[in-house]
Design a protein around this motif. Structure first.
Motif, short mmCIF file in Angstrom:
data_model
loop_
_atom_site.label_atom_id
_atom_site.label_comp_id
_atom_site.label_asym_id
_atom_site.label_seq_id
_atom_site.Cartn_x
_atom_site.Cartn_y
_atom_site.Cartn_z
N MET A 119 0.82 -1.21 0.00
CA MET A 119 0.00 0.00 0.00
C MET A 119 0.85 1.26 0.00
O MET A 119 0.39 2.32 -0.41
N GLY A 120 2.10 1.17 0.48
CA GLY A 120 2.98 2.32 0.57
C GLY A 120 3.56 2.45 1.96
O GLY A 120 3.61 1.48 2.72
N CYS A 125 -2.05 5.67 3.67
CA CYS A 125 -2.16 4.52 2.77
C CYS A 125 -2.77 3.29 3.43
O CYS A 125 -2.92 2.26 2.76
N THR A 145 -0.91 12.80 -3.34
CA THR A 145 -1.02 11.39 -2.98
C THR A 145 -2.31 10.82 -3.53
O THR A 145 -3.32 11.53 -3.65
N SER A 147 -4.38 6.88 -3.22
CA SER A 147 -4.38 5.51 -2.71
C SER A 147 -5.75 4.89 -2.95
O SER A 147 -6.78 5.52 -2.69
N CYS A 306 2.15 6.65 -1.06
CA CYS A 306 1.42 5.42 -1.30
C CYS A 306 1.94 4.79 -2.59
O CYS A 306 2.74 5.39 -3.32
#
Length: 439
Positions: A119-120, A125, A145, A147, A306
């Protein structure tokens, strides 16, 4: 000093103290996304692993009204205690999902611990936050970002079969007190097993003392559940793991490092190094020696990214741009005994796993290389493990990312059905004897 002056000073001090306590703590943010206060751990943690620290209702981004409740079920955000790879206590967040569907199999409703794929490393995230918001977008001072909660596909497939699911966010992914220790074998394995304990302690669920436990994970998650299956006997013998699906597990980080460098997911190397530095501070002098200014800047940037951000920002680049001598991280690991020792401690496949394990890996996966996952499966067989090795053959592409994520989608239905059958009491025959004949 007069009495009037002393009274005035006392009143002023009282007013300032009142004003200070009235000012709320500034909310944590990551790349423009506000992290809910729930994710900030308390100063003191409980002693027992798997103990619930706090809970709250978790509204699902994707849900439908049903006759007897929301579909696919009711969700609860959880924070629970675990022990990290240094032996220190740590708080981990996640989510428990009580299915609306009834369980059609034998016995009590089973529980599956789902370990998310990559997921990061930014707190925004986390999978539990993604379950609530679906798509997470943020902008802060030029940093963006994005996600997507892609694990919802596997989670909802399990819920539709009447299987309760608890997912872990892993240490530091969501919780604001530390950096996420990406692909740390012990941290992730402990977090998976303690998620099962936390789910059993949650009041108002249909989980009982006789509910069997399964583990599910692909990619980073595949490594996490593979580690958990190995650690169960010594760390959590009370968690009776019946079956595990470990898809594309990064079992040998030395091989995975070489496969990821220069790919669309170079950012995963940065997350690994950031996690190594937190889990093993003794590595910091080595990192200081080898990392260039641009390398340090990249690692700091990646620490709040992410997976989508990392793909957009670092796809196709190489770790040679991060070092003072132009060598790759793979070359540096080979040259430094301390790094080799640390990476060696992350190896999965050295202990007999609990229950039966289905190891699935794409034959043409060159991001999390197929060969090292196959080696893990064969090693488990030699240790007496019950292993179902499932090579997945898809057409090769020029994209390592597609070669890796293709099997995630094409094998997911088969994997969920296989795990469901095991939890319902159906046995699976190990194919250890024919692994040498399989790709």
């Amino acid at each position: 000093m007069s009495v009037r002056t002393r009274i005035s000073i006392a009143l002023t001090a009282t007013a300032l103290a009142t004003l200070t306590t009235a000012i709320p703590a500034q909310a944590a943010t990551s790349r423009g996304v506000t992290i809910p206060d729930f994710y900030t751990p308390p100063a003191a943690l409980p002693a027992a692993d798997g103990t619930l620290i706090r809970t709250e209702p978790l509204p699902l981004a994707l849900s439908l009204p049903g006759i007897s409740g929301t579909l696919p079920g009711r969700a609860t955000r959880i924070m629970y205690k675990t022990t990290d790879s240094t032996g220190a206590p740590a708080a981990v967040t996640g989510a428990y999902l009580e299915p609306a569907a009834s369980w059609k199999g034998k016995g009590a409703r089973p529980l599956v611990v789902l370990a998310p794929g990559t997921m990061g490393q930014g707190d925004q995230c986390s999978t539990s936050l993604a379950l609530q918001r679906g798509l997470i977008l943020g902008v802060d001072d030029g940093q963006t970002t994005v996600s997507i909660g892609y694990e919802v596909l596997a989670i909802y497939r399990l819920l539709a079969k009447g299987i309760a699911v608890v997912q872990t966010d892993y240490p530091g992914l969501g919780t604001t007190d530390r950096v996420h220790t990406y692909v740390n074998r012990v941290d992730s394995g402990h977090a998976v097993l303690d998620a099962a304990r936390a789910a059993r302690a949650l009041p108002g669920t249909s989980i009982t003392a006789t509910s069997v436990v399964g583990l599910y994970g692909y990619s980073q998650g595949g490594g996490a559940v593979a580690s958990a299956a190995e650690l169960q006997a010594t760390y959590a013998p009370d968690v009776k793991v019946t079956a595990t699906y470990a898809g594309a597990p990064p079992a040998d980080l030395a091989a995975v490092t070489e496969g990821i460098d220069g790919s669309e997911l170079l950012g995963a190397l940065g997350w690994s190094v950031n996690g190594f530095a937190q889990a093993e501070p003794g590595l910091q002098p080595l990192l200081d020696r080898y990392l260039s200014d641009s390398g340090r800047a990249a690692l700091k940037d990646l620490s709040t990214m992410c997976v989508g951000d990392a793909i957009f920002g670092y796809a196709g680049r190489r770790s040679t741009a991060w070092t003072t001598n132009g060598k790759s991280l793979t070359d540096i690991i080979k040259a430094e005994p301390l790094l080799r020792t640390y990476i060696g401690k992350q190896l999965i496949g050295t202990r007999k796993p609990a229950g039966v394990v289905r190891v699935a890996t794409g034959v043409f996966d060159d991001l999390v290389p197929h060969g090292q996952a196959r080696t893990m499966a064969a090693a488990w067989c030699r240790l007496g493990g019950s292993v179902v090795y499932a090579p997945v053959t898809l057409p090769w592409t020029v994209s390592p990312l597609l070669n890796h994520f293709g099997p995630l989608l094409t094998d997911q239905g088969t994997a969920v059905d296989w795990l469901s059958d095991r939890l319902a009491g159906s046995t699976a025959r190990s194919n250890c004897s024919v692994i040498p004949l399989l790709p």
